[in-house]
Design a protein around this motif. Structure first.
Motif, PDB file in Angstrom:
ATOM      1  N   HIS A   1       0.824  -1.213   0.000  1.00 43.14           N
ATOM      2  CA  HIS A   1       0.000   0.000   0.000  1.00 43.14           C
ATOM      3  C   HIS A   1       0.859   1.264   0.000  1.00 43.14           C
ATOM      4  O   HIS A   1       0.518   2.246  -0.668  1.00 43.14           O
ATOM      5  CB  HIS A   1      -0.934  -0.007   1.217  1.00 43.14           C
ATOM      6  N   ALA A   2       1.974   1.247   0.710  1.00 46.56           N
ATOM      7  CA  ALA A   2       2.811   2.447   0.816  1.00 46.56           C
ATOM      8  C   ALA A   2       3.474   2.806  -0.508  1.00 46.56           C
ATOM      9  O   ALA A   2       3.574   3.987  -0.868  1.00 46.56           O
ATOM     10  CB  ALA A   2       3.869   2.256   1.902  1.00 46.56           C
ATOM     11  N   VAL A   3       3.934   1.803  -1.266  1.00 48.54           N
ATOM     12  CA  VAL A   3       4.686   2.106  -2.491  1.00 48.54           C
ATOM     13  C   VAL A   3       3.784   2.547  -3.649  1.00 48.54           C
ATOM     14  O   VAL A   3       4.290   2.813  -4.747  1.00 48.54           O
ATOM     15  CB  VAL A   3       5.553   0.907  -2.935  1.00 48.54           C
ATOM     16  N   GLN A   4       2.485   2.616  -3.410  1.00 50.31           N
ATOM     17  CA  GLN A   4       1.620   3.227  -4.413  1.00 50.31           C
ATOM     18  C   GLN A   4       1.800   4.746  -4.406  1.00 50.31           C
ATOM     19  O   GLN A   4       1.363   5.433  -5.338  1.00 50.31           O
ATOM     20  CB  GLN A   4       0.147   2.874  -4.144  1.00 50.31           C
ATOM     21  N   GLN A   5       2.446   5.270  -3.356  1.00 56.98           N
ATOM     22  CA  GLN A   5       2.616   6.718  -3.217  1.00 56.98           C
ATOM     23  C   GLN A   5       4.079   7.160  -3.211  1.00 56.98           C
ATOM     24  O   GLN A   5       4.359   8.351  -3.089  1.00 56.98           O
ATOM     25  CB  GLN A   5       1.952   7.192  -1.917  1.00 56.98           C
ATOM     26  N   THR A   6       5.009   6.238  -3.335  1.00 62.19           N
ATOM     27  CA  THR A   6       6.422   6.600  -3.291  1.00 62.19           C
ATOM     28  C   THR A   6       7.242   5.602  -4.090  1.00 62.19           C
ATOM     29  O   THR A   6       6.778   4.491  -4.373  1.00 62.19           O
ATOM     30  CB  THR A   6       6.943   6.625  -1.841  1.00 62.19           C
ATOM     31  N   GLY A   7       8.465   6.006  -4.459  1.00 65.06           N
ATOM     32  CA  GLY A   7       9.359   5.116  -5.161  1.00 65.06           C
ATOM     33  C   GLY A   7       9.989   4.112  -4.213  1.00 65.06           C
ATOM     34  O   GLY A   7      10.060   4.336  -2.998  1.00 65.06           O
ATOM     35  N   PRO A   8      10.504   2.981  -4.736  1.00 64.25           N
ATOM     36  CA  PRO A   8      11.049   1.927  -3.884  1.00 64.25           C
ATOM     37  C   PRO A   8      12.308   2.326  -3.132  1.00 64.25           C
ATOM     38  O   PRO A   8      12.469   1.970  -1.970  1.00 64.25           O
ATOM     39  CB  PRO A   8      11.326   0.781  -4.863  1.00 64.25           C
ATOM     40  N   PHE A   9      13.208   3.072  -3.778  1.00 63.46           N
ATOM     41  CA  PHE A   9      14.474   3.397  -3.132  1.00 63.46           C
ATOM     42  C   PHE A   9      14.277   4.377  -1.972  1.00 63.46           C
ATOM     43  O   PHE A   9      14.903   4.236  -0.921  1.00 63.46           O
ATOM     44  CB  PHE A   9      15.471   3.975  -4.139  1.00 63.46           C
ATOM     45  N   PHE A  10      13.390   5.374  -2.157  1.00 63.18           N
ATOM     46  CA  PHE A  10      13.126   6.308  -1.061  1.00 63.18           C
ATOM     47  C   PHE A  10      12.505   5.577   0.121  1.00 63.18           C
ATOM     48  O   PHE A  10      12.876   5.812   1.277  1.00 63.18           O
ATOM     49  CB  PHE A  10      12.186   7.433  -1.523  1.00 63.18           C
ATOM     50  N   PHE A  11      11.563   4.678  -0.178  1.00 62.09           N
ATOM     51  CA  PHE A  11      10.884   3.965   0.906  1.00 62.09           C
ATOM     52  C   PHE A  11      11.864   3.069   1.661  1.00 62.09           C
ATOM     53  O   PHE A  11      11.865   3.042   2.898  1.00 62.09           O
ATOM     54  CB  PHE A  11       9.734   3.131   0.352  1.00 62.09           C
ATOM     55  N   VAL A  12      12.709   2.334   0.938  1.00 60.32           N
ATOM     56  CA  VAL A  12      13.694   1.462   1.583  1.00 60.32           C
ATOM     57  C   VAL A  12      14.692   2.296   2.383  1.00 60.32           C
ATOM     58  O   VAL A  12      15.069   1.941   3.506  1.00 60.32           O
ATOM     59  CB  VAL A  12      14.436   0.593   0.539  1.00 60.32           C
TER      60      VAL A  12
ATOM     61  N   PRO B   1       5.809  13.712  -2.497  1.00 56.23           N
ATOM     62  CA  PRO B   1       5.102  14.650  -1.615  1.00 56.23           C
ATOM     63  C   PRO B   1       4.849  14.010  -0.254  1.00 56.23           C
ATOM     64  O   PRO B   1       4.722  12.786  -0.148  1.00 56.23           O
ATOM     65  CB  PRO B   1       3.788  14.914  -2.363  1.00 56.23           C
ATOM     66  N   PHE B   2       4.768  14.850   0.775  1.00 55.87           N
ATOM     67  CA  PHE B   2       4.577  14.316   2.125  1.00 55.87           C
ATOM     68  C   PHE B   2       3.283  13.506   2.203  1.00 55.87           C
ATOM     69  O   PHE B   2       2.231  13.919   1.709  1.00 55.87           O
ATOM     70  CB  PHE B   2       4.531  15.450   3.143  1.00 55.87           C
ATOM     71  N   SER B   3       3.407  12.337   2.829  1.00 52.71           N
ATOM     72  CA  SER B   3       2.250  11.459   3.018  1.00 52.71           C
ATOM     73  C   SER B   3       2.385  10.758   4.356  1.00 52.71           C
ATOM     74  O   SER B   3       3.414  10.128   4.623  1.00 52.71           O
ATOM     75  CB  SER B   3       2.171  10.430   1.877  1.00 52.71           C
ATOM     76  N   TRP B   4       1.344  10.872   5.180  1.00 51.11           N
ATOM     77  CA  TRP B   4       1.379  10.179   6.472  1.00 51.11           C
ATOM     78  C   TRP B   4       1.430   8.665   6.285  1.00 51.11           C
ATOM     79  O   TRP B   4       2.033   7.956   7.082  1.00 51.11           O
ATOM     80  CB  TRP B   4       0.158  10.557   7.312  1.00 51.11           C
ATOM     81  N   THR B   5       0.803   8.181   5.220  1.00 54.93           N
ATOM     82  CA  THR B   5       0.830   6.734   4.951  1.00 54.93           C
ATOM     83  C   THR B   5       2.260   6.260   4.751  1.00 54.93           C
ATOM     84  O   THR B   5       2.686   5.239   5.315  1.00 54.93           O
ATOM     85  CB  THR B   5       0.002   6.401   3.701  1.00 54.93           C
ATOM     86  N   VAL B   6       3.019   7.009   3.948  1.00 57.33           N
ATOM     87  CA  VAL B   6       4.412   6.640   3.672  1.00 57.33           C
ATOM     88  C   VAL B   6       5.262   6.758   4.925  1.00 57.33           C
ATOM     89  O   VAL B   6       6.034   5.852   5.269  1.00 57.33           O
ATOM     90  CB  VAL B   6       4.993   7.514   2.542  1.00 57.33           C
TER      91      VAL B   6
END
Length: 303
Positions: free
Chosen positions: A40-51, A215-220
């Motif tokens: 669900h989180a990576v629908q709003q962000t790229g993989p490298f930033f999330f990792v 963009p800022f997201s509380w989910t991410v």
């Protein structure tokens, strides 16, 4: 009587489940739940930033635990942390990338294919020839992967499935490297290094991959930080438990991961096609079969 006592005791020791094994079972439960969160989180962000954010948070959580002993960091521990961190980075980045286009249950089943890969990688790196069970496990996992891809794409893996499959090689290497160094290094120091290294590797790959800060997201933010805390706990437990639990026994315990992911995914409404579900079950069977010893040891005869 004396001849029979030793083999019985040996079998009993192999079947015994102690605190390290129970800790690794707990790891599989936590692991299984992470797939759905990442999906669900990576629908709003790229993989490298999330990792990068996930493992950066994990490193910050681990820092207070490692700080009292950090001054004693050796070159061997630094190298171990960097190499393990590289494996974690490759495995998690590819897996997270794949989760942008496939369900959490599918990702978890494919990821489980790293288990039969461990003996094969040990053969390549450590020159330890795989047993017959390992080859059977690889064959079952291959058939399972084809069934997972078959419902919608014929016999071709899509991009998400292919990325996840490649990630299994990196995860298998991570397990082997942890097993190689776990008994000779300080767990807290190496855990901190590998978590920080994973985060730095991921952030460093953002620009070459053309990935920007979302963009800022509380989910991410909440997903990454929550998973960071879970990740820190998982890495500490893995490094601690694998001081006494062999890589092959550890991977057998990790076989429960896709089952938990499937349960969480089904609760969230995911429904795999029957062929894909059968493929997932074959991969889990491959995990279990790859750890079976078909060769019976000869019992010592009477004198």
């Amino acid at each position: 009587m004396l001849h029979n006592a030793a083999p019985d005791k040996s079998r009993q020791d192999r079947l015994m489940i102690g605190r390290p094994e129970l800790a690794l079972i707990g790891v599989t439960v936590l692991w299984g739940g992470t797939f759905l969160i990442v999906h669900h989180a990576v629908q709003q962000t790229g993989p490298f930033f999330f990792v990068g954010l996930r493992f950066g948070t994990a490193a910050l959580i681990a820092l207070p635990l490692a700080w009292p002993v950090l001054q004693g960091l050796t070159m061997r521990e630094l190298l171990a942390g960097l190499v393990i961190g590289l494996g974690i980075f490759a495995g998690y980045s590819l897996q997270t990338w794949g989760l942008q286009t496939i369900s959490s249950s599918t990702s978890a089943f494919i990821t489980a294919a790293y288990v039969p890969l461990v003996p094969i990688m040990q053969w390549i790196i450590l020159r330890r020839r795989p047993r017959l069970a390992s080859w059977i496990g690889v064959a079952l996992a291959f058939i399972g992967l084809l069934l997972i891809a078959a419902p919608e794409k014929g016999l071709a893996l899509g991009r998400g499935e292919a990325l996840t499959l490649i990630s299994t090689v990196a995860i298998a290497l991570e397990i082997i490297f942890i097993g190689l160094w776990a008994g000779t290094v300080n767990v807290a120091r190496v855990t901190l290094v590998q978590l920080a290294a994973t985060s730095l590797f991921a952030f460093a790959c953002m620009a070459p991959a053309g990935e920007s800060v979302p963009p800022f997201s509380w989910t991410v933010v909440l997903s990454a930080c929550g998973l960071g805390a879970i990740t820190a706990l998982i890495q500490f437990v893995m490094n601690w438990a694998q001081r006494t639990v062999s890589p092959t026994r550890a991977t057998l315990i990790y076989a429960g991961e896709p089952a938990w992911a499937g349960i969480f995914g089904r609760i969230a409404g995911e429904r795999l096609p029957q062929a894909a579900l059968l493929g997932g079950l074959l991969i889990v069977a491959a995990v279990i079969v790859s750890e079976i010893n078909f060769e019976r040891k000869k019992e010592p005869g009477p004198i």
